[in-house]
Design an enzyme around this catalytic site. Structure first.
Site, PDB file in Angstrom:
ATOM      1  N   ARG A 209       0.799  -1.186   0.085  1.00 21.12           N
ATOM      2  CA  ARG A 209      -0.006   0.143  -0.007  1.00 21.12           C
ATOM      3  C   ARG A 209       1.059   1.412   0.076  1.00 21.12           C
ATOM      4  O   ARG A 209       1.736   1.448   0.891  1.00 21.12           O
ATOM      5  CB  ARG A 209      -0.756   0.142   1.278  1.00 21.12           C
TER       6      ARG A 209
ATOM      7  N   GLU B  25       0.494   4.303   0.797  1.00 16.78           N
ATOM      8  CA  GLU B  25      -0.040   5.283   1.670  1.00 16.78           C
ATOM      9  C   GLU B  25       0.796   5.888   2.578  1.00 16.78           C
ATOM     10  O   GLU B  25       1.977   5.437   3.149  1.00 16.78           O
ATOM     11  CB  GLU B  25      -0.994   4.447   2.857  1.00 16.78           C
TER      12      GLU B  25
ATOM     13  N   ARG C 225       0.333   2.362  13.156  1.00 23.29           N
ATOM     14  CA  ARG C 225      -0.305   1.284  12.491  1.00 23.29           C
ATOM     15  C   ARG C 225      -0.594   0.983  11.068  1.00 23.29           C
ATOM     16  O   ARG C 225      -1.262   0.159  10.856  1.00 23.29           O
ATOM     17  CB  ARG C 225      -1.923   1.185  13.309  1.00 23.29           C
ATOM     18  N   HIS C 226       0.247   1.818  10.184  1.00 24.68           N
ATOM     19  CA  HIS C 226       0.208   1.523   8.847  1.00 24.68           C
ATOM     20  C   HIS C 226       1.604   1.188   8.409  1.00 24.68           C
ATOM     21  O   HIS C 226       2.443   2.099   8.591  1.00 24.68           O
ATOM     22  CB  HIS C 226      -0.133   2.874   8.373  1.00 24.68           C
TER      23      HIS C 226
ATOM     24  N   GLU D 153      -8.802  -1.338  14.514  1.00 26.89           N
ATOM     25  CA  GLU D 153      -9.317  -2.325  13.212  1.00 26.89           C
ATOM     26  C   GLU D 153      -8.126  -3.259  13.048  1.00 26.89           C
ATOM     27  O   GLU D 153      -6.900  -3.029  12.931  1.00 26.89           O
ATOM     28  CB  GLU D 153      -9.623  -1.533  11.978  1.00 26.89           C
TER      29      GLU D 153
ATOM     30  N   SER E 141     -11.105  -6.205   7.788  1.00 22.95           N
ATOM     31  CA  SER E 141     -12.355  -5.875   7.211  1.00 22.95           C
ATOM     32  C   SER E 141     -12.802  -6.853   6.463  1.00 22.95           C
ATOM     33  O   SER E 141     -12.021  -7.771   6.031  1.00 22.95           O
ATOM     34  CB  SER E 141     -11.891  -4.705   5.858  1.00 22.95           C
TER      35      SER E 141
ATOM     36  N   ARG F  69      -0.693  -6.061  12.283  1.00 22.95           N
ATOM     37  CA  ARG F  69      -1.759  -5.713  13.492  1.00 22.95           C
ATOM     38  C   ARG F  69      -2.261  -6.513  14.600  1.00 22.95           C
ATOM     39  O   ARG F  69      -2.350  -6.037  15.775  1.00 22.95           O
ATOM     40  CB  ARG F  69      -2.850  -4.843  12.544  1.00 22.95           C
TER      41      ARG F  69
HETATM   42  P1  AMO Z   1      -8.527  -3.484   4.269  1.00 22.98           P
HETATM   43  O1  AMO Z   1      -7.980  -2.526   3.181  1.00 22.98           O
HETATM   44  O2  AMO Z   1      -9.260  -2.773   5.408  1.00 22.98           O
HETATM   45  O3  AMO Z   1      -9.490  -4.349   3.547  1.00 22.98           O
HETATM   46  O4  AMO Z   1      -7.351  -4.324   4.967  1.00 22.98           O
HETATM   47  C1  AMO Z   1      -7.516  -5.571   5.545  1.00 22.98           C
HETATM   48  C2  AMO Z   1      -6.799  -5.459   6.758  1.00 22.98           C
HETATM   49  O5  AMO Z   1      -5.338  -5.266   6.532  1.00 22.98           O
HETATM   50  C3  AMO Z   1      -4.724  -4.321   7.537  1.00 22.98           C
HETATM   51  N1  AMO Z   1      -3.975  -3.240   6.975  1.00 22.98           N
HETATM   52  C4  AMO Z   1      -2.889  -2.741   6.946  1.00 22.98           C
HETATM   53  N2  AMO Z   1      -2.093  -3.318   7.875  1.00 22.98           N
HETATM   54  C5  AMO Z   1      -0.706  -2.546   8.126  1.00 22.98           C
HETATM   55  N3  AMO Z   1      -0.348  -1.494   7.149  1.00 22.98           N
HETATM   56  C6  AMO Z   1      -1.510  -1.003   6.423  1.00 22.98           C
HETATM   57  N4  AMO Z   1      -1.052   0.187   5.785  1.00 22.98           N
HETATM   58  C7  AMO Z   1      -2.640  -1.787   6.410  1.00 22.98           C
HETATM   59  N5  AMO Z   1      -3.788  -1.459   5.515  1.00 22.98           N
HETATM   60  C8  AMO Z   1      -4.524  -2.347   6.043  1.00 22.98           C
HETATM   61  C9  AMO Z   1      -5.692  -4.202   8.524  1.00 22.98           C
HETATM   62  C10 AMO Z   1      -6.897  -4.160   7.804  1.00 22.98           C
HETATM   63  O6  AMO Z   1      -8.133  -4.613   8.620  1.00 22.98           O
HETATM   64  N6  AMO Z   1     -10.220  -6.545   0.562  1.00 22.98           N
HETATM   65  C11 AMO Z   1     -10.372  -6.188   1.810  1.00 22.98           C
HETATM   66  C12 AMO Z   1     -10.432  -7.322   2.807  1.00 22.98           C
HETATM   67  C13 AMO Z   1     -11.715  -7.924   2.572  1.00 22.98           C
HETATM   68  O7  AMO Z   1     -12.803  -7.529   2.414  1.00 22.98           O
HETATM   69  O8  AMO Z   1     -11.600  -9.161   2.170  1.00 22.98           O
HETATM   70  C14 AMO Z   1      -9.150  -5.213   2.067  1.00 22.98           C
HETATM   71  O9  AMO Z   1      -8.159  -5.088   1.713  1.00 22.98           O
HETATM   72  O10 AMO Z   1      -5.612  -5.087   9.394  1.00 22.98           O
HETATM   73  P1  ATP Z   2      -9.240   0.230   6.136  1.00 24.90           P
HETATM   74  O1  ATP Z   2      -8.383   0.529   4.726  1.00 24.90           O
HETATM   75  O2  ATP Z   2     -10.078  -0.746   6.164  1.00 24.90           O
HETATM   76  O3  ATP Z   2      -9.986   1.305   6.539  1.00 24.90           O
HETATM   77  P2  ATP Z   2      -7.120   1.191   7.878  1.00 24.90           P
HETATM   78  O4  ATP Z   2      -7.059   0.697   9.278  1.00 24.90           O
HETATM   79  O5  ATP Z   2      -5.998   1.103   6.937  1.00 24.90           O
HETATM   80  O6  ATP Z   2      -8.116  -0.146   7.052  1.00 24.90           O
HETATM   81  P3  ATP Z   2      -7.781   3.689   6.697  1.00 24.90           P
HETATM   82  O7  ATP Z   2      -8.881   4.047   5.870  1.00 24.90           O
HETATM   83  O8  ATP Z   2      -6.390   3.650   6.200  1.00 24.90           O
HETATM   84  O9  ATP Z   2      -7.787   2.353   7.777  1.00 24.90           O
HETATM   85  O10 ATP Z   2      -7.729   4.867   7.872  1.00 24.90           O
HETATM   86  C1  ATP Z   2      -8.542   4.746   8.768  1.00 24.90           C
HETATM   87  C2  ATP Z   2      -8.364   5.888   9.803  1.00 24.90           C
HETATM   88  O11 ATP Z   2      -7.053   6.147  10.290  1.00 24.90           O
HETATM   89  C3  ATP Z   2      -8.600   7.147   9.134  1.00 24.90           C
HETATM   90  O12 ATP Z   2     -10.221   7.590   9.335  1.00 24.90           O
HETATM   91  C4  ATP Z   2      -7.823   7.969   9.905  1.00 24.90           C
HETATM   92  O13 ATP Z   2      -8.509   8.566  10.985  1.00 24.90           O
HETATM   93  C5  ATP Z   2      -6.616   7.341   9.969  1.00 24.90           C
HETATM   94  N1  ATP Z   2      -5.477   7.700   9.273  1.00 24.90           N
HETATM   95  C6  ATP Z   2      -5.125   6.900   8.171  1.00 24.90           C
HETATM   96  N2  ATP Z   2      -3.946   7.324   7.613  1.00 24.90           N
HETATM   97  C7  ATP Z   2      -3.638   8.348   8.412  1.00 24.90           C
HETATM   98  C8  ATP Z   2      -2.491   9.228   8.525  1.00 24.90           C
HETATM   99  N3  ATP Z   2      -1.747   9.117   7.464  1.00 24.90           N
HETATM  100  N4  ATP Z   2      -2.329   9.811   9.513  1.00 24.90           N
HETATM  101  C9  ATP Z   2      -3.163  10.101  10.381  1.00 24.90           C
HETATM  102  N5  ATP Z   2      -4.382   9.314  10.525  1.00 24.90           N
HETATM  103  C10 ATP Z   2      -4.708   8.468   9.662  1.00 24.90           C
END
Ligand code: AMO
Ligand code: ATP
Length: 462
Positions: free
Chosen positions: A233, A235, A241-242, A384, A387, A436
């Site tokens: 990703r 991002e 947590r990312h 989280e 998903s 995570r």
């Molecule tokens: P989603 O985008 O929520 O869903 O990702 C699923 C799970 O992956 C983990 N995750 C991450 N962990 C670390 N760094 C990140 N940048 C990051 N982004 C996501 C989280 C998250 O809950 N295709 C759907 C899943 C599905 O519906 O089957 C998906 O990718 O734990």
């Molecule tokens: P999913 O993609 O399923 O939602 P995720 O835990 O990666 O899983 P994101 O959508 O990336 O969730 O982000 C969820 C929340 O995390 C956002 O609503 C925001 O509050 C926070 N967030 C994401 N990226 C950032 C960032 N770069 N800085 C601060 N907060 C962030």
């Protein structure tokens, strides 16, 4: 011809026997040429080794001089007799027995000038303050040293157990393990968070999830599948947590009639994973807790399920206003985690029927109210980890939703076509992030601690 004994096997039942061990010098307290004192480390365990000129072991004065100059972190092979020490050994990582040295060979000598990161600094608990704790960047820059600490050794054992328990449960329940391509023509989750690359002149990217292919495996009649694989990703997220690359634990399955069947699998699967961790990893959990103190995860035998609307109401009652058709932000997710803990005494729960607008294009809307969807998120300690959702299995509707969400239909043509050629039954699945899950189970403060060599927007090495 002698076989190596791993430190984990050194116990009182071995007292009196001769063993060959290999370890790194953790401390060398040899002061004279009559008595040598070494503490050796292997994985997260240490053992004290004593060299004397006694009749029984006959170590020469020269040998003890040699031991005296051994530098920290040097790797040595040692033959000796397992003995019971005079004083009782405290702690969980130090072995309860000692070794009386007979022979010792230095396999690799570490330089005598101190390394950029000392293992003892990396291993220091954040609560002990007489020396500054090594900071995260230093640790990650010298990860090969950082990994030698007992807590890190334990974290990666626990992580492996999470993955193993995930596979065990799914294999036992008739799922087939698959591997989907990591090179793709476009994104799979919508949005622009993909790493782009050149595929022989054709634009391509690193897979953002196995979403499309795991569903196509269902179209292919595999019925129930899972994958453990890398997810990329792009991002630019500087959060705790990312990551830019993580390991996805993905599941996809046919359902009979309702998306709750997928939540049932999540429930049983994760309750089993947590239970197995608590049973199989007692020593590792203790080792992590020693450096990073945490309370065991509270979870229920049957996982709590709340609808998104119920969650919103709980927040509202607590004075937190959230858009009923929007997403929860990090702060409100945390807050809801606290409220759930107070009310239901659990730190592991599911929230379902999310607003359709905040879910990916492939998500099935609710039959009774399309503003909501047959989807869910799962939380540990207010964050989280999963998903999941039922998917749209009607090709025309899927195409329409993808178009509305601004997806370039050319890049997902084969995916949509898979639903055209022969009907695909209702199905759904979920994705969890391994790092995570481990981070939140152990209540660690940063996801980088659960990735061997983490990738974030500032880190492409080591
Ligand atoms: P989603 O985008 O929520 O869903 O990702 C699923 C799970 O992956 C983990 N995750 C991450 N962990 C670390 N760094 C990140 N940048 C990051 N982004 C996501 C989280 C998250 O809950 N295709 C759907 C899943 C599905 O519906 O089957 C998906 O990718 O734990
Ligand atoms: P999913 O993609 O399923 O939602 P995720 O835990 O990666 O899983 P994101 O959508 O990336 O969730 O982000 C969820 C929340 O995390 C956002 O609503 C925001 O509050 C926070 N967030 C994401 N990226 C950032 C960032 N770069 N800085 C601060 N907060 C962030």
């Amino acid at each position: 011809g002698k076989k190596l004994t791993s430190f984990s096997y050194l116990g009182e039942e071995m007292v009196g026997s001769e063993v060959l061990v290999r370890g790194r010098v953790e401390t060398n307290r040899t002061k004279s040429s009559r008595l040598g004192f070494l503490v050796l480390r292997e994985r997260g365990l240490t053992v004290q080794c004593v060299a004397t000129q006694s009749e029984a072991t006959k170590v020469s004065a020269n040998m003890i001089k040699y031991i005296k100059q051994l530098t920290k972190e040097s790797v040595v092979d040692l033959i000796g007799i397992v003995v019971k020490p005079k004083d009782e050994v405290k702690g969980t990582t130090q072995k309860k027995v000692e070794i009386q040295v007979r022979k010792l060979y230095c396999v690799v000598r570490a330089p005598s000038n101190p390394p950029p990161l000392l293992v003892e600094d990396a291993a220091r608990s954040e609560e002990e303050s007489e020396r500054p704790v090594a900071n995260q960047d230093t640790r990650l820059n010298y990860r090969a040293i950082d990994l030698r600490t007992p807590a890190n050794q334990a974290i990666f054992s626990i992580r492996c157990q999470v993955e193993t328990a995930f596979r065990e449960f799914l294999l036992f329940n008739d799922f087939v393990g698959i591997n989907t391509p990591k090179l793709m023509a476009g994104g799979s989750e919508g949005g622009s968070a993909v790493f782009r690359l050149d595929y022989f002149g054709q634009p391509a990217c690193l897979a953002q999830s196995p979403q499309l292919h795991k569903q196509m495996a269902i179209c292919g009649g595999l019925q129930r599948v899972f994958e453990v694989g890398p997810v990329s990703r792009a991002e630019k997220s500087f959060t705790h947590r990312h990551l830019c690359e993580f390991i996805g634990l993905d599941v996809e399955m046919e359902i009979l009639s309702h998306y709750s069947e997928i939540m049932d699998i999540v429930d049983e699967l994760f309750v089993q994973i947590f239970t197995k961790l608590n049973e199989r990893c007692t020593k590792e959990l203790e080792a992590v807790g020693k450096q990073f103190p945490f309370l065991p995860l509270k979870f229920l035998p049957k996982t709590l399920r709340l609808t998104f609307a119920e969650g919103i109401q709980m927040l509202k009652d607590a004075g937190v206003e959230v858009d009923p058709l929007g997403d929860l932000n990090t702060e409100s997710e945390r807050k809801l985690g606290q409220l759930v803990l107070e009310k239901y005494d659990t730190e592991f729960y599911m929230l379902h029927r999310y607003p359709s607008a905040v879910r990916p294009f492939y998500t099935m809307p609710c039959e009774d109210d399309p503003r909501y969807s047959n989807s869910f998120d799962v939380f540990i300690r207010g964050e989280e980890i999963i998903s999941g959702a039922q998917r749209i299995h009607m090709p025309e509707f899927l195409e329409k939703r993808a178009g509305e969400c601004g997806i370039d239909l050319k890049t997902i043509e084969a995916y949509i076509d898979s639903f055209r050629y022969g009907a695909t039954p209702p199905h759904g699945g979920f994705g969890a992030g391994l790092e995570r899950v481990v981070m939140l189970f152990l209540a660690l403060d940063n996801i980088r601690k659960t990735s061997l060599f983490p990738r974030d927007p500032n880190r492409l090495a080591p």
